[in-house]
Design a protein around this motif. Structure first.
Motif, PDB file in Angstrom:
ATOM      1  N   MET A 166     -88.663  78.853  12.774  1.00 13.24           N
ATOM      2  CA  MET A 166     -87.603  78.317  11.912  1.00 13.24           C
ATOM      3  C   MET A 166     -87.088  79.404  10.963  1.00 13.24           C
ATOM      4  O   MET A 166     -85.876  79.513  10.742  1.00 13.24           O
ATOM      5  N   SER A 167     -87.972  80.225  10.435  1.00  7.60           N
ATOM      6  CA  SER A 167     -87.449  81.252   9.520  1.00  7.60           C
ATOM      7  C   SER A 167     -86.682  82.330  10.300  1.00  7.60           C
ATOM      8  O   SER A 167     -85.714  82.887   9.795  1.00  7.60           O
ATOM      9  N   ASN A 168     -87.060  82.574  11.551  1.00  5.84           N
ATOM     10  CA  ASN A 168     -86.258  83.481  12.389  1.00  5.84           C
ATOM     11  C   ASN A 168     -84.860  82.892  12.625  1.00  5.84           C
ATOM     12  O   ASN A 168     -83.852  83.605  12.602  1.00  5.84           O
ATOM     13  N   LEU A 169     -84.823  81.580  12.814  1.00  4.42           N
ATOM     14  CA  LEU A 169     -83.538  80.894  13.033  1.00  4.42           C
ATOM     15  C   LEU A 169     -82.642  81.028  11.786  1.00  4.42           C
ATOM     16  O   LEU A 169     -81.441  81.302  11.889  1.00  4.42           O
ATOM     17  N   GLU A 170     -83.279  80.874  10.623  1.00  3.11           N
ATOM     18  CA  GLU A 170     -82.512  80.998   9.374  1.00  3.11           C
ATOM     19  C   GLU A 170     -81.904  82.395   9.235  1.00  3.11           C
ATOM     20  O   GLU A 170     -80.780  82.548   8.750  1.00  3.11           O
ATOM     21  N   GLU A 171     -82.645  83.402   9.690  1.00  2.00           N
ATOM     22  CA  GLU A 171     -82.134  84.780   9.608  1.00  2.00           C
ATOM     23  C   GLU A 171     -80.864  84.945  10.461  1.00  2.00           C
ATOM     24  O   GLU A 171     -79.926  85.646  10.082  1.00  2.00           O
ATOM     25  N   ILE A 172     -80.843  84.287  11.612  1.00  3.82           N
ATOM     26  CA  ILE A 172     -79.662  84.357  12.482  1.00  3.82           C
ATOM     27  C   ILE A 172     -78.485  83.623  11.839  1.00  3.82           C
ATOM     28  O   ILE A 172     -77.348  84.119  11.821  1.00  3.82           O
ATOM     29  N   LYS A 173     -78.781  82.432  11.310  1.00  4.98           N
ATOM     30  CA  LYS A 173     -77.710  81.646  10.681  1.00  4.98           C
ATOM     31  C   LYS A 173     -77.110  82.410   9.496  1.00  4.98           C
ATOM     32  O   LYS A 173     -75.903  82.398   9.280  1.00  4.98           O
ATOM     33  N   ALA A 174     -77.967  83.093   8.743  1.00  5.61           N
ATOM     34  CA  ALA A 174     -77.498  83.831   7.569  1.00  5.61           C
ATOM     35  C   ALA A 174     -76.539  84.947   7.972  1.00  5.61           C
ATOM     36  O   ALA A 174     -75.751  85.421   7.161  1.00  5.61           O
ATOM     37  N   ARG A 175     -76.600  85.370   9.232  1.00  2.00           N
ATOM     38  CA  ARG A 175     -75.692  86.425   9.713  1.00  2.00           C
ATOM     39  C   ARG A 175     -74.534  85.862  10.536  1.00  2.00           C
ATOM     40  O   ARG A 175     -73.856  86.589  11.252  1.00  2.00           O
ATOM     41  N   GLY A 176     -74.359  84.557  10.452  1.00  2.00           N
ATOM     42  CA  GLY A 176     -73.184  83.932  11.065  1.00  2.00           C
ATOM     43  C   GLY A 176     -73.299  83.679  12.553  1.00  2.00           C
ATOM     44  O   GLY A 176     -72.304  83.358  13.213  1.00  2.00           O
ATOM     45  N   GLY A 177     -74.498  83.808  13.120  1.00  2.00           N
ATOM     46  CA  GLY A 177     -74.656  83.588  14.559  1.00  2.00           C
ATOM     47  C   GLY A 177     -74.796  82.112  14.892  1.00  2.00           C
ATOM     48  O   GLY A 177     -75.546  81.403  14.226  1.00  2.00           O
ATOM     49  N   PRO A 178     -74.079  81.622  15.915  1.00  2.00           N
ATOM     50  CA  PRO A 178     -74.265  80.236  16.350  1.00  2.00           C
ATOM     51  C   PRO A 178     -75.662  80.045  16.949  1.00  2.00           C
ATOM     52  O   PRO A 178     -76.169  80.946  17.613  1.00  2.00           O
ATOM     53  N   VAL A 179     -76.266  78.880  16.703  1.00  2.00           N
ATOM     54  CA  VAL A 179     -77.623  78.626  17.196  1.00  2.00           C
ATOM     55  C   VAL A 179     -77.677  77.338  18.009  1.00  2.00           C
ATOM     56  O   VAL A 179     -77.211  76.290  17.571  1.00  2.00           O
ATOM     57  N   ILE A 180     -78.250  77.460  19.197  1.00  2.00           N
ATOM     58  CA  ILE A 180     -78.569  76.303  20.038  1.00  2.00           C
ATOM     59  C   ILE A 180     -80.092  76.200  20.006  1.00  2.00           C
ATOM     60  O   ILE A 180     -80.770  77.189  20.311  1.00  2.00           O
ATOM     61  N   ALA A 181     -80.631  75.040  19.633  1.00  6.96           N
ATOM     62  CA  ALA A 181     -82.095  74.917  19.568  1.00  6.96           C
ATOM     63  C   ALA A 181     -82.596  73.953  20.630  1.00  6.96           C
ATOM     64  O   ALA A 181     -81.974  72.921  20.887  1.00  6.96           O
ATOM     65  N   ILE A 182     -83.704  74.324  21.248  1.00  2.00           N
ATOM     66  CA  ILE A 182     -84.434  73.410  22.129  1.00  2.00           C
ATOM     67  C   ILE A 182     -85.618  72.936  21.296  1.00  2.00           C
ATOM     68  O   ILE A 182     -86.487  73.734  20.935  1.00  2.00           O
ATOM     69  N   ALA A 183     -85.632  71.653  20.945  1.00  2.00           N
ATOM     70  CA  ALA A 183     -86.651  71.170  20.005  1.00  2.00           C
ATOM     71  C   ALA A 183     -87.233  69.845  20.487  1.00  2.00           C
ATOM     72  O   ALA A 183     -86.646  69.161  21.332  1.00  2.00           O
ATOM     73  N   ALA A 184     -88.389  69.509  19.927  1.00  2.00           N
ATOM     74  CA  ALA A 184     -89.050  68.256  20.320  1.00  2.00           C
ATOM     75  C   ALA A 184     -88.332  67.074  19.685  1.00  2.00           C
ATOM     76  O   ALA A 184     -87.900  67.141  18.530  1.00  2.00           O
ATOM     77  N   ARG A 185     -88.217  66.008  20.463  1.00  2.00           N
ATOM     78  CA  ARG A 185     -87.597  64.787  19.973  1.00  2.00           C
ATOM     79  C   ARG A 185     -88.263  64.388  18.650  1.00  2.00           C
ATOM     80  O   ARG A 185     -89.477  64.496  18.520  1.00  2.00           O
ATOM     81  N   GLY A 186     -87.480  63.974  17.702  1.00  2.00           N
ATOM     82  CA  GLY A 186     -88.057  63.573  16.420  1.00  2.00           C
ATOM     83  C   GLY A 186     -87.997  64.687  15.381  1.00  2.00           C
ATOM     84  O   GLY A 186     -88.250  64.465  14.206  1.00  2.00           O
TER      85      GLY A 186
END
Ligand code: M6R
Length: 365
Positions: A287-307
């Motif tokens: 999740m913190s790696n994902l935040e680093e991408i978002k902070a640089r304006g990159g679009p994110v597609i996540a594969i995550a567990a239901r719920g």
């Protein structure tokens, strides 16, 4: 025979609940809380003397080997090395007695995998094949092995053979674990989780419409990053390979935390990152790696567990899959990535079953 599907690749993606059942049929023993294999041609005593494993393969099969490394380490506490067959065949590594080689191959005809197997045999090490095509050269030349029983795979992009390889490596790890320290109770728990898997893959396939929508949204990108950690680092590599092969989009798979050591420089608003982030010990880190991408304006597609509602607040798009134990999560998480590559390729007008420059089995060096 396409059985009503527009392409072999899609048919083979949809066959996975059944191909996994076929890989497991007759191989799980409740009585001994272990897996059973008929064709290893090595006694339990011989196998207890194995203290190191080399897994060798090419392409997608090499990605299955990487998942196998985590599995064998966790369940059997065996030291494992994963080698590209094309590299292993020309190296001369010191290999100690007590080392077992697994050659993993769908076709059983890959030239480099065959040569690596022959080289290890020549030095006197026991070799086993994990193979789909019955009677293929590698299946014949190995000392023994395990067939995947996935049925013919026609699409050049490997899908069902990959998940069958991973489930077979899970069963082998259970077997090696039970020959050593793994408890009856732990064995029973893993068998229960394996039995539930085909139904979970059926449920995972329900993400198809959502994946199709997301594929259309991102089909025009020129670069993709795929990021995952631990058991799902190989999922990131395999997801990226699927996209490259059939849609001709440049894609890189990375362990999510490595991104800040270089690939993050690629991130901009036109470069989507696909994050594989099941629940588990490294969820917060991913999740913190994902935040680093978002902070640089990159679009994110996540594969995550239901719920998982947390991820929806940050990712641009989320593909939900059933929650499973971390060990089995690569099997579930790869399904939406196979579908994503398929729909992006279709959208770009590519021939998904016969991508340019590729052959189903690579029988030349
Ligand atoms: O038949 P094999 O499993 O030995 O083939 C290995 C690779 O050539 C193969 O996995 C290739 O990477 C596929 N096109 C992947 O989809």
């Amino acid at each position: 025979n396409l059985s009503g599907f527009p392409h072999y690749m899609l048919k083979e993606i949809y066959e996975q609940p059944e191909s996994l059942e076929n890989a497991m049929r007759g191989r799980l023993s409740d009585e001994d809380a272990t897996a059973v294999f008929g064709g290893l041609n090595l006694s339990a005593q011989d196998l207890r003397r194995i203290n190191r494993v080399i897994l060798t393969a090419c392409g997608t099969s090499w990605h299955a080997a990487l998942v196998g490394e985590y599995l064998l380490e966790e369940l059997a506490r065996l030291p494992v090395e994963v080698e590209y067959a094309s590299e292993l065949r020309y190296r001369n590594p010191p290999v100690e007695n007590g080392t077992l080689l697994f050659a993993i191959t769908q076709s059983g005809e890959t030239a480099d995998t065959l040569a690596a197997l022959r080289e290890m045999k020549r030095k006197g090490h026991p070799t086993l094949a994990i193979c789909n095509v019955v009677g293929s050269t590698i299946a014949q030349e190995a000392n023994g092995g395990v067939y995947l029983h996935a049925g013919p795979e026609v699409g050049v992009a490997s899908t069902k053979a990959y998940t069958s390889q991973v489930v077979t490596l899970t069963m082998l790890s259970l077997y090696f674990g039970r020959l050593r320290h793994l408890s009856f109770e732990a064995g029973t728990r893993i068998i229960g989780q394996l039995r539930a898997l085909p139904q979970l893959i059926r449920e995972t396939l329900h993400c198809h419409d959502e994946v199709k929508r997301i594929a259309e949204k991102y089909a025009h990108a020129s670069n993709f990053l795929y990021l995952g950690r631990q058991y799902n680092f190989p999922t990131a590599l395999e997801g990226a390979l699927k996209l490259k092969e059939i849609s001709y989009i440049h894609a890189e798979g990375y362990p999510a935390a490595e991104m800040k050591h270089g690939p993050i420089a690629l991130v901009d608003e036109h470069t989507p990152s696909v994050f594989i982030m099941p629940q588990g010990p490294v969820y917060d880190k991913v999740m913190s790696n994902l935040e680093e991408i978002k902070a640089r304006g990159g679009p994110v597609i996540a594969i995550a567990a239901r719920g998982d509602s947390e991820v929806a607040r940050l990712a641009d798009d989320v593909i939900y899959v059933p929650e499973v134990t971390e060990m089995l999560s690569p099997l579930v998480n790869i399904v939406p990535l196979q579908l994503l590559a398929y729909h992006i390729a279709l959208h770009r007008g590519c021939d998904v079953d016969k991508p340019r420059n590729l052959a189903k089995s690579v029988t030349v060096e």
